[in-house]
Motif scaffolding. Structure first.
Motif, short mmCIF file in Angstrom:
data_model
loop_
_atom_site.label_atom_id
_atom_site.label_comp_id
_atom_site.label_asym_id
_atom_site.label_seq_id
_atom_site.Cartn_x
_atom_site.Cartn_y
_atom_site.Cartn_z
N ALA A 55 8.91 -56.71 -26.17
CA ALA A 55 9.03 -55.33 -26.62
C ALA A 55 10.29 -54.65 -26.08
CB ALA A 55 7.80 -54.53 -26.19
N SER A 56 10.66 -54.97 -24.86
CA SER A 56 11.78 -54.26 -24.22
C SER A 56 13.07 -54.38 -25.04
CB SER A 56 12.01 -54.79 -22.80
OG SER A 56 12.35 -56.15 -22.86
N LYS A 57 13.18 -55.45 -25.82
CA LYS A 57 14.40 -55.65 -26.61
C LYS A 57 14.55 -54.56 -27.68
CE LYS A 57 17.05 -59.36 -28.71
NZ LYS A 57 16.97 -60.56 -29.55
N ALA A 58 13.43 -53.97 -28.08
CA ALA A 58 13.47 -52.94 -29.13
C ALA A 58 13.42 -51.53 -28.54
CB ALA A 58 12.31 -53.13 -30.10
N LEU A 59 13.51 -51.43 -27.21
CA LEU A 59 13.34 -50.12 -26.58
C LEU A 59 14.37 -49.08 -27.03
CD1 LEU A 59 12.33 -50.29 -22.82
CD2 LEU A 59 11.49 -48.70 -24.54
N MET A 60 15.64 -49.46 -27.05
CA MET A 60 16.67 -48.46 -27.39
C MET A 60 16.54 -47.97 -28.84
SD MET A 60 18.24 -47.52 -24.71
CE MET A 60 16.88 -47.82 -23.60
N PRO A 61 16.44 -48.86 -29.85
CA PRO A 61 16.20 -48.32 -31.19
C PRO A 61 14.88 -47.55 -31.29
CG PRO A 61 16.15 -50.74 -31.19
CD PRO A 61 16.70 -50.31 -29.87
N ALA A 62 13.86 -47.96 -30.50
CA ALA A 62 12.60 -47.21 -30.52
C ALA A 62 12.83 -45.78 -30.03
CB ALA A 62 11.56 -47.91 -29.65
N LEU A 63 13.62 -45.63 -28.96
CA LEU A 63 13.94 -44.27 -28.50
C LEU A 63 14.72 -43.51 -29.58
CD1 LEU A 63 14.98 -44.34 -24.73
CD2 LEU A 63 12.72 -44.19 -25.75
N GLY A 64 15.59 -44.22 -30.28
CA GLY A 64 16.35 -43.59 -31.37
C GLY A 64 15.41 -42.99 -32.41
N ILE A 65 14.36 -43.73 -32.75
CA ILE A 65 13.36 -43.23 -33.71
C ILE A 65 12.69 -41.96 -33.16
CG2 ILE A 65 11.12 -43.75 -34.79
CD1 ILE A 65 13.13 -45.50 -36.08
N GLU A 66 12.35 -41.97 -31.89
CA GLU A 66 11.66 -40.82 -31.28
C GLU A 66 12.61 -39.61 -31.17
OE1 GLU A 66 8.59 -40.48 -30.84
OE2 GLU A 66 8.35 -38.76 -29.52
N VAL A 67 13.87 -39.86 -30.80
CA VAL A 67 14.84 -38.76 -30.72
C VAL A 67 15.06 -38.18 -32.12
CG1 VAL A 67 17.25 -38.19 -30.20
CG2 VAL A 67 15.94 -39.60 -28.60
N PHE A 68 15.16 -39.05 -33.12
CA PHE A 68 15.31 -38.56 -34.49
C PHE A 68 14.12 -37.68 -34.87
CE2 PHE A 68 14.37 -38.53 -38.93
CZ PHE A 68 15.58 -38.17 -39.49
N LEU B 218 20.58 -35.71 -33.49
CA LEU B 218 20.69 -36.66 -34.60
C LEU B 218 21.77 -37.70 -34.28
CD1 LEU B 218 20.18 -37.80 -37.39
CD2 LEU B 218 21.27 -35.80 -38.40
N VAL B 219 22.87 -37.23 -33.71
CA VAL B 219 23.93 -38.16 -33.31
C VAL B 219 23.44 -39.09 -32.18
CG1 VAL B 219 26.25 -38.35 -32.31
CG2 VAL B 219 25.76 -36.57 -34.02
N LYS B 220 22.75 -38.50 -31.20
CA LYS B 220 22.18 -39.30 -30.10
C LYS B 220 21.23 -40.37 -30.66
CE LYS B 220 22.13 -38.24 -25.78
NZ LYS B 220 22.89 -39.02 -24.74
N ALA B 221 20.43 -39.99 -31.65
CA ALA B 221 19.51 -40.95 -32.27
C ALA B 221 20.28 -42.16 -32.78
CB ALA B 221 18.72 -40.28 -33.39
N TYR B 222 21.41 -41.89 -33.46
CA TYR B 222 22.24 -43.00 -33.95
C TYR B 222 22.78 -43.83 -32.78
CZ TYR B 222 22.53 -42.16 -39.00
OH TYR B 222 22.25 -42.07 -40.35
N GLN B 223 23.13 -43.17 -31.69
CA GLN B 223 23.65 -43.93 -30.53
C GLN B 223 22.59 -44.88 -29.99
OE1 GLN B 223 25.23 -40.80 -27.91
NE2 GLN B 223 27.30 -41.46 -28.46
N TYR B 224 21.34 -44.43 -29.95
CA TYR B 224 20.26 -45.32 -29.49
C TYR B 224 20.02 -46.44 -30.50
CZ TYR B 224 18.78 -42.26 -25.61
OH TYR B 224 18.72 -41.54 -24.45
N ILE B 225 19.93 -46.04 -31.77
CA ILE B 225 19.65 -47.01 -32.84
C ILE B 225 20.70 -48.13 -32.85
CG2 ILE B 225 19.75 -47.28 -35.37
CD1 ILE B 225 17.12 -46.12 -34.63
N ALA B 226 21.95 -47.76 -32.56
CA ALA B 226 23.04 -48.73 -32.64
C ALA B 226 23.00 -49.77 -31.52
CB ALA B 226 24.39 -48.00 -32.65
N GLN B 227 22.11 -49.56 -30.55
CA GLN B 227 22.05 -50.51 -29.43
C GLN B 227 21.16 -51.71 -29.78
OE1 GLN B 227 21.66 -48.68 -25.44
NE2 GLN B 227 22.16 -46.75 -26.44
N VAL B 228 21.61 -52.46 -30.78
CA VAL B 228 20.96 -53.70 -31.18
C VAL B 228 22.05 -54.76 -31.32
CG1 VAL B 228 19.07 -52.54 -32.40
CG2 VAL B 228 21.16 -53.14 -33.64
#
Lengths: 320, 320
Positions: free
Chosen positions: B58-71, B111-121
């Motif tokens: 699960a930890s591998k998806a943590l940053m995009p998961a935060l991106g979803i929550e920030v969005f 919204l920009v921060k959300a993209y920054q998290y999402i991009a961490q894949v």
């Protein structure tokens, strides 16, 4: 032969082909509207120029260039709500033509659209392009917030002011150039030099903007001189003047002048205390820094490099 | 053993470690504030579940998961301005605690921060993840606009209503799951099945929400029953009732009832005309579609798949 005007035309033509005729129309029509109001299209043109500067055809950078322009227009839509501005480029602002909620929401959707355009680059450079774009977008929000904060501040220091205009104006010019260079496959170091060129040219442009507001020819600038003075805006000119002659500043404040009398008095004072000269020196130093950064990019296209240098010259010494 | 609660905890702990103590504070403090107000963290937990469902930690998806929550929280901040809501999760909304301009601008920055998290894949899946996220973000804006448009409409058809709740609520659940699956390296087809699971579970959840508003136990739901009825909201229940019994609808409108009397009369009528039963059938069909899509994903982790199925069951049959 000048090539930047051709880049502007290419951007205009491509923008005109974009379809904003989608549903729900309240969300998409404002995008088409604000993008059709015009503007100089300098930012996307700079992306195309940066791409050709490194030997790659401009068209390859077209989609991220549009992303930069859509982002810029998103920021105008939301800034206009915050500034309660009725007019943008002589036409009704989005929140006036529609309403506040539509301006917020279609602005949000434009920011997402901007990312969709920006993401249309080769996968190999996508992480670097996104990094640059998101960082820039966040800095622009920071700059807008700092600018709003200045209104409630008694005094602003030179460094704070320069940070604000760097974030609010200069970083998007820098990012437009850097992303164009990345699309062309330029090395990160060269792309960064181009970024610095954009930053310093943008700062120099903004200092000239302050100078024109106070000393420009109203017939050329297209607005009455002294708007910043009348609104007590904390421009670089005013920051310098206050630092150079705090007593003169107190006296002028206590005189409680208004209208033309106020504008004239401040204009004379800012010359007498050396603020105008200091701002001009700052502007010229920033231009010099810009041109040095442009050289440091070691771009292969000498002709276009010279045109960009002239463009920066014009930005920082324009009289309109 | 239930694993979803652990994903929720992991999200909570990671969110608590994020630093929003940056400058200018007017921009960043509202982010920390809204994210600390709580919420069920279902969306990011679904990303983590989807990732483990395909055998990746699960930890591998943590940053995009935060991106979803920030969005998601960005959308709450802007929606609250549009709805002129004073409270969010029992606390002051951002625009009430600060002001409208700060809510607009810090929302934009989120919204920009959300993209920054999402991009961490990983770079190899970045284009697909971004595509899914941007498309989803745009649809959420469309859904919000459609919802606002409904207020000024005389009648809304079932298909229009389902499109609105799909865009406003369901697509983010779908995207959270799909992105988690992509991070785990799932095939696009499997990731898409998981997306469909999220869409149908989300729609079913929303139909149950309408039912609870009219027929829920106030002690469990935590609000007085009949809010939608009092506000003449065009819920699926009301759309069905009006279609099934247009004359009954006219009569009730002409009676101009108010308060508890109005709520009781509509509740009885919506049962009598068959609207309640029809909505319950729709809810159950959507749940069935969700469970079929979950099966079609052929996820290797059977245990977790069953937990997700139970979770969808709960979403669409909860009594609170």
């Amino acid at each position: 032969m000048q090539r930047i005007p051709d880049y502007v035309k290419l951007v205009e033509n491509t923008l005109a082909q974009q379809n904003f005729d989608q549903s729900p129309k309240e969300l998409y029509a404002p995008m088409g509207y604000i993008l059709a109001l015009g503007g100089k299209r300098l930012r996307p043109a700079l992306s195309l120029a940066a791409c050709e500067l490194f030997g790659t055809e401009a068209s390859k950078a077209l989609m991220p260039a549009l992303g930069i322009e859509v982002f810029h227009n998103f920021s105008l839509v939301h800034d206009d709500i915050m500034d309660e501005a009725d007019l943008r480029r002589g036409q009704a602002t989005v929140h006036k033509k529609w309403n506040r909620d539509i301006a917020i929401l279609s602005g949000d959707a434009m920011l997402v659209k901007a990312y969709q355009y920006i993401a249309q680059v080769e996968a190999s450079i996508l992480p670097a392009v996104l990094d640059c774009f998101s960082q820039t977008a966040l800095e622009i929000c920071e700059g807008q917030q700092r600018d709003m904060n200045f209104e409630n501040r008694e005094a602003v220091a030179e460094a704070e002011y320069l940070l604000m205009i760097r974030q609010k104006t200069a970083v998007l010019l820098g990012a437009a150039l850097k992303i164009g260079a990345l699309v062309a496959g330029a090395e990160m170091k060269a792309a960064h030099s181009l970024y610095e060129f954009g930053i310093n040219a943008g700062l120099s442009f903004q200092v000239q903007d302050d100078l024109l507001d106070a000393y420009g020819d109203p017939d050329k600038v297209g607005k009455t001189a002294g708007g910043d003075i009348l609104q007590d805006k904390k421009t670089l000119l005013m920051i310098y003047a206050r630092e150079l002659d705090p007593e003169g500043w107190s006296d002028l404040r206590n005189a409680q002048l208004e209208g033309n009398e106020k504008v004239s008095a401040y204009r004379e004072w800012m010359i007498a205390c050396g603020a105008k000269a200091k701002a001009e020196t700052k502007r010229d130093t920033l231009l010099k820094d810009a041109l040095e950064a442009l050289e440091a990019a070691h771009a292969p296209d000498e002709e276009l490099k010279n045109e960009l240098a002239q463009f920066a010259q014009w930005l920082s010494h324009r009289d309109r």
